[in-house]
Design a protein around this motif. Sequence first.
Motif, mmCIF file in Angstrom:
data_model
loop_
_atom_site.group_PDB
_atom_site.id
_atom_site.type_symbol
_atom_site.label_atom_id
_atom_site.label_comp_id
_atom_site.label_asym_id
_atom_site.label_seq_id
_atom_site.Cartn_x
_atom_site.Cartn_y
_atom_site.Cartn_z
ATOM 1 N N ALA A 48 31.955 95.140 86.034
ATOM 2 C CA ALA A 48 31.610 94.210 87.112
ATOM 3 C C ALA A 48 32.196 92.830 86.855
ATOM 4 C CB ALA A 48 30.095 94.121 87.263
ATOM 5 N N ASP A 49 32.964 92.694 85.789
ATOM 6 C CA ASP A 49 33.644 91.438 85.486
ATOM 7 C C ASP A 49 34.702 91.206 86.567
ATOM 8 O OD1 ASP A 49 35.383 89.453 84.589
ATOM 9 O OD2 ASP A 49 35.249 90.070 82.493
ATOM 10 N N PRO A 50 34.633 90.086 87.301
ATOM 11 C CA PRO A 50 35.581 89.850 88.390
ATOM 12 C C PRO A 50 37.045 89.995 87.986
ATOM 13 C CG PRO A 50 33.823 88.240 88.491
ATOM 14 C CD PRO A 50 33.619 89.007 87.211
ATOM 15 N N LYS A 51 37.386 89.527 86.817
ATOM 16 C CA LYS A 51 38.784 89.613 86.382
ATOM 17 C C LYS A 51 39.225 91.058 86.179
ATOM 18 C CE LYS A 51 38.918 85.095 84.067
ATOM 19 N NZ LYS A 51 37.560 84.707 84.492
ATOM 20 N N LYS A 52 38.274 91.912 85.795
ATOM 21 C CA LYS A 52 38.621 93.310 85.524
ATOM 22 C C LYS A 52 38.618 94.183 86.773
ATOM 23 C CE LYS A 52 37.127 93.195 80.694
ATOM 24 N NZ LYS A 52 36.199 93.727 79.667
ATOM 25 N N TYR A 53 37.680 93.908 87.699
ATOM 26 C CA TYR A 53 37.638 94.800 88.860
ATOM 27 C C TYR A 53 38.481 94.312 90.035
ATOM 28 C CZ TYR A 53 34.205 92.195 91.802
ATOM 29 O OH TYR A 53 33.563 91.284 92.608
ATOM 30 N N LEU A 54 38.921 93.040 90.016
ATOM 31 C CA LEU A 54 39.725 92.510 91.114
ATOM 32 C C LEU A 54 40.978 93.351 91.403
ATOM 33 C CD1 LEU A 54 40.306 90.372 93.251
ATOM 34 C CD2 LEU A 54 41.272 88.913 91.454
ATOM 35 N N PRO A 55 41.761 93.753 90.385
ATOM 36 C CA PRO A 55 42.923 94.593 90.679
ATOM 37 C C PRO A 55 42.547 95.931 91.316
ATOM 38 C CG PRO A 55 43.042 93.702 88.449
ATOM 39 C CD PRO A 55 41.668 93.426 88.947
ATOM 40 N N PHE A 56 41.382 96.441 90.983
ATOM 41 C CA PHE A 56 40.929 97.707 91.551
ATOM 42 C C PHE A 56 40.464 97.530 92.999
ATOM 43 C CE2 PHE A 56 40.912 98.473 87.072
ATOM 44 C CZ PHE A 56 41.206 99.820 86.930
ATOM 45 N N LEU A 57 39.964 96.343 93.317
ATOM 46 C CA LEU A 57 39.565 96.058 94.689
ATOM 47 C C LEU A 57 40.792 96.045 95.597
ATOM 48 C CD1 LEU A 57 37.326 95.316 96.686
ATOM 49 C CD2 LEU A 57 37.564 92.919 95.980
ATOM 50 N N ALA A 58 41.896 95.523 95.076
ATOM 51 C CA ALA A 58 43.126 95.456 95.872
ATOM 52 C C ALA A 58 43.640 96.841 96.254
ATOM 53 C CB ALA A 58 44.201 94.694 95.093
ATOM 54 N N LYS A 59 43.336 97.850 95.444
ATOM 55 C CA LYS A 59 43.817 99.207 95.736
ATOM 56 C C LYS A 59 42.672 100.188 96.004
ATOM 57 C CE LYS A 59 44.223 100.213 90.761
ATOM 58 N NZ LYS A 59 45.135 100.597 89.669
ATOM 59 N N VAL A 60 41.504 99.659 96.350
ATOM 60 C CA VAL A 60 40.324 100.493 96.577
ATOM 61 C C VAL A 60 40.528 101.416 97.781
ATOM 62 C CG1 VAL A 60 39.081 98.970 98.171
ATOM 63 C CG2 VAL A 60 37.782 100.369 96.548
ATOM 64 N N VAL B 41 30.912 103.354 106.684
ATOM 65 C CA VAL B 41 30.307 103.565 108.001
ATOM 66 C C VAL B 41 31.297 103.197 109.095
ATOM 67 C CG1 VAL B 41 28.506 102.703 109.569
ATOM 68 C CG2 VAL B 41 27.953 103.153 107.177
ATOM 69 N N THR B 42 32.096 102.160 108.858
ATOM 70 C CA THR B 42 33.024 101.665 109.874
ATOM 71 C C THR B 42 34.404 102.305 109.781
ATOM 72 O OG1 THR B 42 33.723 99.820 108.452
ATOM 73 C CG2 THR B 42 31.845 99.439 109.911
ATOM 74 N N GLY B 43 34.596 103.241 108.854
ATOM 75 C CA GLY B 43 35.878 103.912 108.701
ATOM 76 C C GLY B 43 36.424 103.778 107.293
ATOM 77 N N LEU B 44 37.658 104.219 107.110
ATOM 78 C CA LEU B 44 38.301 104.155 105.801
ATOM 79 C C LEU B 44 38.741 102.720 105.512
ATOM 80 C CD1 LEU B 44 39.425 105.659 103.306
ATOM 81 C CD2 LEU B 44 41.572 105.914 104.572
ATOM 82 N N ILE B 45 38.332 102.218 104.359
ATOM 83 C CA ILE B 45 38.689 100.851 103.971
ATOM 84 C C ILE B 45 39.713 100.869 102.848
ATOM 85 C CG2 ILE B 45 37.836 98.679 102.999
ATOM 86 C CD1 ILE B 45 35.186 99.250 104.417
ATOM 87 N N THR B 46 40.898 100.396 103.168
ATOM 88 C CA THR B 46 41.951 100.106 102.190
ATOM 89 C C THR B 46 42.585 98.789 102.641
ATOM 90 O OG1 THR B 46 43.679 101.323 103.422
ATOM 91 C CG2 THR B 46 42.436 102.559 101.754
ATOM 92 N N PHE B 47 43.212 98.083 101.711
ATOM 93 C CA PHE B 47 43.747 96.765 102.017
ATOM 94 C C PHE B 47 45.261 96.723 101.863
ATOM 95 C CE2 PHE B 47 39.428 95.879 100.260
ATOM 96 C CZ PHE B 47 38.844 95.403 101.429
ATOM 97 N N ASP B 48 45.919 95.886 102.670
ATOM 98 C CA ASP B 48 47.358 95.677 102.509
ATOM 99 C C ASP B 48 47.595 94.612 101.446
ATOM 100 O OD1 ASP B 48 46.977 93.160 103.679
ATOM 101 O OD2 ASP B 48 47.872 93.712 105.601
ATOM 102 N N GLN B 49 48.851 94.193 101.300
ATOM 103 C CA GLN B 49 49.193 93.269 100.214
ATOM 104 C C GLN B 49 48.572 91.895 100.382
ATOM 105 O OE1 GLN B 49 51.230 94.325 102.605
ATOM 106 N NE2 GLN B 49 52.986 92.972 102.962
ATOM 107 N N PHE B 50 48.090 91.578 101.586
ATOM 108 C CA PHE B 50 47.459 90.276 101.834
ATOM 109 C C PHE B 50 45.941 90.314 101.686
ATOM 110 C CE2 PHE B 50 51.305 90.360 104.538
ATOM 111 C CZ PHE B 50 52.010 89.333 103.938
ATOM 112 N N GLY B 51 45.373 91.527 101.660
ATOM 113 C CA GLY B 51 43.924 91.662 101.629
ATOM 114 C C GLY B 51 43.343 91.989 102.991
ATOM 115 N N ASP B 52 44.212 92.168 103.993
ATOM 116 C CA ASP B 52 43.749 92.605 105.315
ATOM 117 C C ASP B 52 43.516 94.104 105.306
ATOM 118 O OD1 ASP B 52 43.575 90.412 107.215
ATOM 119 O OD2 ASP B 52 45.716 90.126 106.871
ATOM 120 N N ILE B 53 42.565 94.560 106.099
ATOM 121 C CA ILE B 53 42.295 95.980 106.190
ATOM 122 C C ILE B 53 43.475 96.683 106.853
ATOM 123 C CG2 ILE B 53 41.083 95.814 108.418
ATOM 124 C CD1 ILE B 53 39.178 98.027 107.297
ATOM 125 N N ASN B 54 43.824 97.823 106.322
ATOM 126 C CA ASN B 54 44.893 98.616 106.916
ATOM 127 C C ASN B 54 44.390 99.309 108.181
ATOM 128 O OD1 ASN B 54 47.259 98.391 105.170
ATOM 129 N ND2 ASN B 54 45.999 99.386 103.604
#
Length: 379
Positions: free
Chosen positions: A328-340, A345-358
């Motif tokens: 849960a360390d922000p520095k460690k999980y941040l890279p994983f959030l970028a490729k989560v 409930v609202t659909g599949l959540i993945t992010f583009d290179q800017f952090g916008d939902i695909n």
Amino acid sequence: MQTKFIAVATAAAFAASAAAGVAHAQEIIKIGHVGPISGAQAHLGKDEENGAKLAVADLNAKGIKIAGKPVKFVLQLEDDGADPKQATTVAQKLVDAKVNGVIGHLNSGTTVPASRIYFNAGLPQISPASTNPIFTKQKFNTTFRVVANDSKLGGTLGSYAVTKLGAKKIAVIDDRTAYGMGVATEFVKGAKGAQIVDKQFTNDKATDFNAILTSIKAKNPDLVFFGGMDAVGGPLLRQMKALGIKAKFMGGDGVCTDALPRLAGATAVEGVVTCAEAGGVPAELQKNMDDFHARYRKAYNQEVQLYAPYVYDAVMTMAQAMQDAGSADPKKYLPFLAKVKYQGVTGLITFDQFGDINNGSLTLFTYPGAKKTKLEVVH
């Protein structure tokens, strides 16, 4: 007998100590949530807050473990009052509190200035509602959002106004906030083929629109677009009707709420309003959304206003990244959030290179019988 008693007591004490040790070993993960819990937009901020509470309750009920260790999620709830200055103060408070991540803010005008503070602290932030493109174009690797941005929302509404509603003469009003100006600008870009006959400005606390509506009435538009929130959009609609302006009314997700008929008057929305909500699910996922609405209704004895499902998914997405990273360390999980990759409930959540939902979706609504009713979902 005494020896046996001592042995039993010792064993009991050891068991209690071991249990206490396990409880003590449980890691506490603090998630900050920020929204306007006071002021004219408090109904939307509270809706967001409720979505966060449901998510945390579900995570804790599942007994989530990270790197094999039990964790407990807790919320630190803050109010930004939809005010940029208050938002930055609250953002620093969350950084100082060493929260593990932030869900918020609601308004683009509060999200954007707060995002620099989170970035400087290396703290991941997921907005469930802010749609101004600037938010994710600042090259901050800590910024993410789970709804489509204004480029898509405003542009889609502009195109829909011309091609589906047949608008030829359009008046545009915005509330001078980052959100209002952003969505209005993108709407104009998308309204190709129509004439913009008037552009007017108000503010996000205004109640009297007589001057700008009198100007607009003289231009005889067949559609009025408003960039802003329902607390202003509702009274604006009410005064349009009072002045006899017959134009259709269109707005983004800020006005696309169940509260709009109450704020505007049922007769003011009937057959007049078309709006779009950033997000929305296709038919095959509708049951998941319906189930969420039912759970929300049971928990809070009220209907979802707008953003609660997106807040819920934002919390769950952040928790998924922590599990993927084993930390849960922000520095460690941040890279994983970028490729989560999280099916929410609202659909599949993945992010583009800017952090916008695909592949972010939009849902168009109208208000027959003063009831918010879906027209269609577009991607």
